[in-house]
Design an enzyme around this catalytic site. Structure first.
Site, PDB file in Angstrom:
ATOM      1  N   CYS A   1       0.959  -1.294   0.050  1.00  0.00           N
ATOM      2  CA  CYS A   1      -0.118  -0.122   0.063  1.00  0.00           C
ATOM      3  C   CYS A   1       0.801   1.284  -0.249  1.00  0.00           C
ATOM      4  CB  CYS A   1      -0.990   0.050   1.088  1.00  0.00           C
ATOM      5  SG  CYS A   1       0.020   0.170   2.802  1.00  0.00           S
TER       6      CYS A   1
ATOM      7  N   ASP B   1       9.010  28.006 -29.831  1.00  0.00           N
ATOM      8  CA  ASP B   1      10.139  28.471 -30.479  1.00  0.00           C
ATOM      9  C   ASP B   1       9.864  28.368 -32.075  1.00  0.00           C
ATOM     10  OD1 ASP B   1      12.853  29.127 -31.069  1.00  0.00           O
ATOM     11  OD2 ASP B   1      13.355  27.026 -31.539  1.00  0.00           O
TER      12      ASP B   1
END
Length: 815
Positions: free
Chosen positions: A105, A513
């Site tokens: 867990c 860009d």
């Protein structure tokens, strides 16, 4: 017995005047030398001091004074052993990728992280619950890898160097063990119910006390294997948590099962009171069934991620004496740069390199998400892990091992899988506190019911413990992110940072860009303007002849556009003028090709009016001339990616703003922006200008996603909240980015944005369900309206629901 002056560790005599001692079991124990002192201290520091208490004889030889478990772990300190999974980060800092066994867990993840962080010399620990993968960094001057592995073993877990085959082996072992425990629990449950049902159905006086007692004893015998074997992991994990003074999620489960079983055992022994054997077996079966289904779903969710690590073949056919095609079979780890490898159709490429012989097509879908095969010929680059499809190829190896592109991809994926987003950290903290609060609430409820109705107090106490265990809360986010990471990889998008998916879903301003991002980053001839009565094809042929052998982008573009090979012969007296152009004698005349000003100096004529418009386009223009005057002008420009316009439209339709920032000429930037429909476009920007522009956007409240590819983009990628680097860009840009686009289809980014937003919705749904379930189930259990077996169903179903919901993110062919 060990003598007073014998080494406590190895038994040899302690030389007079030596001062080597170690605190073992609260007493100072003398050692004969610094070596024994160091080993004994390592044994104590790694939680193995019980070795000294349990040994019944001293070793015959000093080397046997090392416990077998620690002796085996020290093998991992050897540099040759570490080569495949340990990466140097600096002179003394190292990073290893490990796989953990025993994780059940999210609390187990927390425990391991906290325990390792406290080890002297460990600088960073990150563990992913869904994949069981750990990334550990340490200073080798202060701690060895064997010490880290021993520290993990000391708290009841096992760690191994990560590799895909080992991960699959561990997963298979986990599945088999879980299935056997589930089988025993299911068989026991059915048999116990056979004895419980007649007792429930029998009317007053219809069943004698002896028969009922016999039914109880039979149920006890059948419940014992369920509790002692099937439920053993719950008790073992709970005891480990309590021994380490913390409360994990198995603590309430173990308390519930243990309390119900002990109460039933006592009622059977004394022959009075209620028994809950049927509830115990049913609860264990349902809980194990839910965890088994959750485990299968988790293994399925990480399969897309793990298959990248298994892409490289184990063996390769290395050529003995090229160009002869005689081969030898070698393991891939033996390949070295410069080796030549024969690739048969259907074989995976074993390393990065270049095709030196043959033509074929290669399947790159695993790495780029592109389903169409890519043509390859002599001079083409090949990436390790891709698959040769059509015909044999000869590969010359350029990069091997950790230097390959696939290894870089795997490292980035491992980093993403072990980094925890803020929402996961928050859920883990909430769950940890929730368990402690739950135990207090269950105790208070049990005490209250013991006053209201003592006969119901025990099972109400158990129901409250079980029904509200926050497993679903801890699973809600990491499972969805693990599934989404695999789905991203199928799109050709490599998630390199843990927060990337969460932040990409929230991004509202995308900054691009230009060169290499929205465009291909390679020049092509766009227009030819012949002058002086010269034919365009002749002018192009003359220009291509002048650029023979040139690697300059303009020369490559001119040669690529030439319809036929140059027949003018090799240029004579070739002179290259950096930043200006080339000059040579060809076909008996002196020619220049390059900047108009440089070329004009050869003949002294002004630029003709016909060429002025071409020079104003913003594209790269070069001129061709001889001593008599201008011959031609050539306009070369970058090519916009075919799917860039669709990407921009899709982002705008999704409510995002789009900007274009570039260091290229403003006119060229405006042209690309106009073609793609980007209103906010800025050219001539330095890297600092781009950085400042992003800071201004963020100050105005924008969540910025930056997309770039070059070295000059790295600072801007680092500044953005989430960054995307083109896979064909620089290594620095890829390392700075949160997501890497592996293929050439930038349009996949739009699919990634949609997937990230779906993931965010799934996470919210999972968290909403987990909280709603706990908030509604706890009051019902406290009121006594939920029985233990119903609590088991609710807890298992809630955990399973969030996992299945997360699996909806997988592509249809992987569900």
């Amino acid at each position: 017995m060990q003598s007073e002056h014998a080494c406590y560790h190895c038994g040899l005599s302690v030389p007079t005047g030596t001062q080597f001692a170690v605190d073992i079991g609260g007493a100072q124990r003398e050692m004969c030398c610094a070596g024994c002192q160091a080993v004994a201290q390592a044994i104590v520091d790694n939680g193995l001091a019980d070795y000294y208490r349990h040994r019944d004889a001293l070793p015959e030889r000093p080397r046997e004074a090392l416990p077998a478990v620690l002796r085996e772990l020290t093998l991992y300190d050897h540099p040759d052993v570490q080569q495949g999974f340990v990466r140097p980060l600096s002179e003394h800092e190292r990073e290893a990728s490990l796989i953990l066994e025993g994780i059940t867990c999210a609390a187990c993840v927390w425990l391991n992280e906290q325990h390792l962080t406290r080890q002297a010399g460990v600088t960073a620990v990150e563990i992913n619950y869904a994949t069981r993968r750990a990334r550990v960094r340490w200073d080798e001057r202060r701690i060895r890898l064997s010490g880290i592995l021993a520290a993990i073993a000391a708290i009841g877990y096992a760690a191994h160097p990560y590799d895909a085959a080992r991960a699959e082996e561990v997963a298979g072992r986990e599945r088999r063990a879980a299935l056997w425990r589930l089988f025993v629990a299911g068989f026991g449950m059915m048999q116990v119910m056979m004895y419980a049902v007649p007792v429930y159905l029998a009317g007053e006086g219809e069943m004698s006390a002896d028969v009922e007692l016999l039914m109880r004893w039979a149920s006890l015998v059948l419940t014992l294997p369920v509790v002692l074997y099937s439920a053993a992991p719950f008790f073992r994990n709970a005891w480990r948590d309590l021994r380490l003074k913390r409360v994990g999620m198995d603590v309430p489960v173990a308390l519930g099962v243990g309390a119900a079983f002990l109460a039933s055992l006592w009622a059977t022994l004394v022959g009075a009171g209620e028994v809950y054997f049927d509830s115990v077996t049913m609860f264990v079966f349902l809980l194990l069934g839910g965890r088994y289904l959750e485990m299968l779903a988790r293994h399925k969710s990480v399969r897309a991620i793990e298959r990248v690590g298994r892409a490289l073949p184990a063996f390769a056919d290395r050529l003995l004496a090229y160009p002869a095609l005689e081969t030898e079979r070698v393991v891939v780890s033996e390949l070295a740069p410069g080796d030549r490898v024969l690739l048969a159709p259907g074989q995976a490429v074993p390393a990065d390199g270049e095709v030196v012989q043959g033509e074929s097509e290669v399947d790159e879908s695993l790495l780029t998400g592109e389903s169409r095969p890519v043509a390859k010929q002599a001079g083409s680059a090949l990436t390790g892990g891709t698959i040769n499809i059509r015909s044999p190829l000869v590969l010359q190896v350029r990069q091997v091992g950790e230097a390959t592109r696939l290894a870089s991809i795997v490292r980035l994926m491992e980093r993403a899988l072990t980094e925890k987003p803020r929402v996961v950290q928050l859920a883990d903290r909430v769950a940890a506190g929730f368990v402690a609060a739950l135990l207090v609430l269950a105790a208070v409820t049990g005490i209250a019911w013991s006053q209201i109705d003592p006969s119901r107090a025990l099972w109400v106490f158990i129901s409250v413990l079980v029904v509200s265990c926050p497993c679903a809360l801890s699973l809600a986010t990491p499972t969805a992110l693990a599934v989404a990471t695999g789905a991203f990889s199928r799109l050709g998008l490599l998630v390199a940072r843990g927060h990337a998916i969460e932040t990409l879903a929230r991004a509202d301003h995308f900054v691009f860009d230009k060169t290499g991002t929205l465009t291909w980053g390679r020049l092509r001839l766009k227009q030819t303007l012949p002058l002086a009565g010269m034919d365009a094809s002749d002018a192009l042929q003359l220009a291509a002849a002048l650029e023979q052998g040139s690697e300059h982008a303009i020369g490559v573009a001119l040669r690529a556009a030439c319809p036929q090979k140059a027949t003018l012969g090799a240029p004579q007296d070739l002179q290259s003028h950096t930043g200006q152009g080339v000059e040579a004698s060809i076909a008996g005349r002196r020619c220049r090709l390059g900047r108009p000003a440089f070329v004009a100096a050869l003949h002294g004529q002004p630029v003709p009016a016909a060429a002025q418009a071409l020079l104003q386009t913003g594209d790269t223009c070069v001129a061709l001339a001889d001593a008599s005057g201008w011959l031609a002008f050539f306009s070369c420009g970058d090519e916009v990616r075919e799917d860039a316009a669709e990407l921009v439209r899709g982002l705008k339709a999704s409510g995002c703003r789009v900007s274009l920032l570039s260091g290229d000429a403003p006119e060229a930037v405006r042209q690309v922006a106009a073609r793609l429909g980007i209103e906010a476009a800025h050219g001539g920007m330095t890297p600092q200008d781009k950085h400042d522009h992003l800071v201004a956007l963020q100050a105005a409240g924008a969540i910025v996603a930056m997309v770039g590819d070059g070295v000059n983009d790295a600072p801007v990628l680092a500044q953005a909240q989430v960054s995307v680097a083109m896979g064909g860009g620089t290594e620095l840009a890829r390392n700075q980015a949160d997501i890497v686009l592996l293929g050439d289809q930038i349009g996949r980014l739009l699919d990634g944005v949609h997937l990230a937003r779906r993931t965010q919705r799934i996470v919210r749904q999972n968290l909403g369900w987990a909280f709603a379930y706990n908030v509604s189930a706890i009051p019902l259990a406290m009121l006594g309206w939920i029985t233990p077996w119903m609590a088991g169903v609710g807890m298992s179903a809630s955990s399973l629901l969030v996992v299945v919901n997360a699996l909806r993110l997988l592509p249809r062919d992987m569900r």
